[in-house]
Design a protein around this motif. Structure first.
Motif, PDB file in Angstrom:
ATOM      1  N   ALA A 109       0.556   6.618   5.810  1.00 29.01           N
ATOM      2  CA  ALA A 109      -0.131   7.463   4.830  1.00 29.01           C
ATOM      3  C   ALA A 109       0.235   7.060   3.404  1.00 29.01           C
ATOM      4  O   ALA A 109      -0.001   7.791   2.453  1.00 29.01           O
ATOM      5  N   GLY A 110       0.861   5.891   3.248  1.00 28.34           N
ATOM      6  CA  GLY A 110       1.131   5.381   1.908  1.00 28.34           C
ATOM      7  C   GLY A 110       2.466   5.789   1.320  1.00 28.34           C
ATOM      8  O   GLY A 110       2.707   5.613   0.127  1.00 28.34           O
ATOM      9  N   ILE A 111       3.354   6.345   2.169  1.00 27.01           N
ATOM     10  CA  ILE A 111       4.672   6.736   1.657  1.00 27.01           C
ATOM     11  C   ILE A 111       5.675   5.612   1.934  1.00 27.01           C
ATOM     12  O   ILE A 111       5.785   5.111   3.047  1.00 27.01           O
ATOM     13  N   LYS A 112       6.386   5.227   0.875  1.00 25.66           N
ATOM     14  CA  LYS A 112       7.371   4.140   0.941  1.00 25.66           C
ATOM     15  C   LYS A 112       8.533   4.425   1.870  1.00 25.66           C
ATOM     16  O   LYS A 112       8.908   5.590   2.038  1.00 25.66           O
ATOM     17  N   ALA A 113       9.136   3.388   2.403  1.00 22.67           N
ATOM     18  CA  ALA A 113      10.425   3.534   3.076  1.00 22.67           C
ATOM     19  C   ALA A 113      11.451   3.913   2.019  1.00 22.67           C
ATOM     20  O   ALA A 113      11.502   3.289   0.948  1.00 22.67           O
ATOM     21  N   GLN A 144       0.816  -1.219   0.000  1.00 28.93           N
ATOM     22  CA  GLN A 144       0.000   0.000   0.000  1.00 28.93           C
ATOM     23  C   GLN A 144       0.850   1.270   0.000  1.00 28.93           C
ATOM     24  O   GLN A 144       0.382   2.334  -0.409  1.00 28.93           O
ATOM     25  N   ALA A 145       2.077   1.167   0.488  1.00 26.16           N
ATOM     26  CA  ALA A 145       2.937   2.348   0.616  1.00 26.16           C
ATOM     27  C   ALA A 145       3.772   2.476  -0.659  1.00 26.16           C
ATOM     28  O   ALA A 145       4.821   1.865  -0.799  1.00 26.16           O
ATOM     29  N   THR A 146       3.261   3.229  -1.604  1.00 24.76           N
ATOM     30  CA  THR A 146       3.889   3.274  -2.928  1.00 24.76           C
ATOM     31  C   THR A 146       4.450   4.648  -3.278  1.00 24.76           C
ATOM     32  O   THR A 146       5.184   4.787  -4.243  1.00 24.76           O
ATOM     33  N   GLU A 147       4.091   5.657  -2.494  1.00 21.86           N
ATOM     34  CA  GLU A 147       4.488   7.013  -2.831  1.00 21.86           C
ATOM     35  C   GLU A 147       5.933   7.275  -2.403  1.00 21.86           C
ATOM     36  O   GLU A 147       6.344   6.883  -1.314  1.00 21.86           O
ATOM     37  N   GLU A 148       6.688   7.932  -3.298  1.00 28.73           N
ATOM     38  CA  GLU A 148       8.052   8.337  -2.925  1.00 28.73           C
ATOM     39  C   GLU A 148       8.148   9.848  -3.038  1.00 28.73           C
ATOM     40  O   GLU A 148       7.947  10.399  -4.120  1.00 28.73           O
ATOM     41  N   ARG A 149       8.436  10.508  -1.926  1.00 29.41           N
ATOM     42  CA  ARG A 149       8.590  11.965  -1.962  1.00 29.41           C
ATOM     43  C   ARG A 149       9.278  12.429  -0.696  1.00 29.41           C
ATOM     44  O   ARG A 149       9.460  11.649   0.248  1.00 29.41           O
ATOM     45  N   GLY A 150       9.658  13.673  -0.694  1.00 29.72           N
ATOM     46  CA  GLY A 150      10.301  14.243   0.475  1.00 29.72           C
ATOM     47  C   GLY A 150       9.360  14.211   1.661  1.00 29.72           C
ATOM     48  O   GLY A 150       8.183  14.535   1.541  1.00 29.72           O
TER      49      GLY A 150
END
Lengths: 199, 199
Positions: B189-193, A26-32
């Motif tokens: 919140a869906g943000i990747k490691a 579910q955690a697919t977002e990559e950002r600061g």
């Protein structure tokens, strides 16, 4: 018995793996990410500098603003400056030692001007704002300016803020907030702050 | 108005200084401290490695045991190994991935044998036992052996233990305990490691 324990362990770990895998998927977002390390316990700045160490170790470009501290030798700074990390240091020391609102305020503003440029620089991967929270509690820096600069930073840039009693505006903006609580502290038991452990 | 604010600030800081000075005067003991960083929030290992960075920056001799992790690139390790800090690494990865109690247990024991020698070495100033707590929760290591080795270490040596759900015996032995609680976490919140921030 050993065999059975081992089977149980395996089954338990398989279930755990399914749960973890589902979360990771579910955690697919990559950002600061904006990371806030707050609370009254020991480890906030230490974790902040640990994050810089980790990023530097992956070849990332970092910058550090050190509010309040900086007038005595700093182990982290000794190493990280050598590795090319720029430091913007207030060098005034604790407010109860300076007892000088105007001088502290000017020093904070000077550090802010330096680090603001790093916050706007797309080449910078991670910015540590060490002990920033006090600058806002004491109104040495303008909250709106600080929030705006963080919000407007390059999309991939991580920001780490440390310090007690973080302003709720920053907590709301943050992606990750850790509250570090002191369960006990050596200092309260009469043990001095020691070089290499505490500074 | 500015003048009055400035006077008030000065008076407040003078009172604060008296309180701080009194506390500092009481804290006179210098000795090796056992620091535990526990809780479910982000920042435990990061602060552990930050402590090593600080100590190395003052020319102190450190050693690191990395339980659980170590099978993927580690930013902190990249830097600290280059600076001469020995690492004892389990390299098995998370228990839910290995699903192998016996293999994990043997790997933990191997790391323990290495770091136990560092805990007994008076030339070593600081030992980080990263993620040790899980080794005790899973009974991969013997609690008595671990407590004994920590209790018998050289008097000036600092030890840092990280990990969730630290055993109460270690909490009782500890001089400083910080509990790191997750107020919120980007991962949820869906943000990747991400490399450089999370590993």
């Amino acid at each position: 018995m050993v065999e059975r324990d081992s089977d149980k362990h395996k089954a338990r770990q398989q279930r755990l793996k399914q749960q973890v895998d589902a979360k990771v998927a579910q955690a697919t977002e990559e950002r600061g990410v904006l990371l806030v390390l707050t609370g009254n316990g020991k480890g906030k700045s230490t974790a902040g500098f640990g994050t810089v160490l980790r990023a530097v170790g992956h070849g990332k470009r970092c910058a550090v603003a050190q509010f309040i501290k900086g007038e005595w030798p700093c182990g982290e700074r000794n190493v990280l400056e050598q590795m090319g990390v720029p430091f913007y240091v207030m060098k005034t020391g604790f407010t109860w030692n300076t007892q000088d609102r105007q001088g502290d305020s000017q020093a904070a503003e000077r550090v802010w001007q330096g680090i603001r440029a790093e916050l706007a620089d797309p080449k910078v991967d991670l910015v540590l704002l060490d002990e920033l929270t006090y600058m806002l509690s004491y109104h040495y820096l303008d909250l709106e300016q600080v929030c705006d600069a963080i919000a407007a930073r390059p999309a991939h840039q991580h920001v780490v803020i440390t310090g007690r009693a973080c302003h709720r505006r920053l907590l709301e903006m943050a992606d990750t907030v850790s509250e570090i609580a002191p369960v006990k502290h050596a200092f309260e038991a009469g043990i001095k702050a020691q070089q290499g452990l505490d500074w």
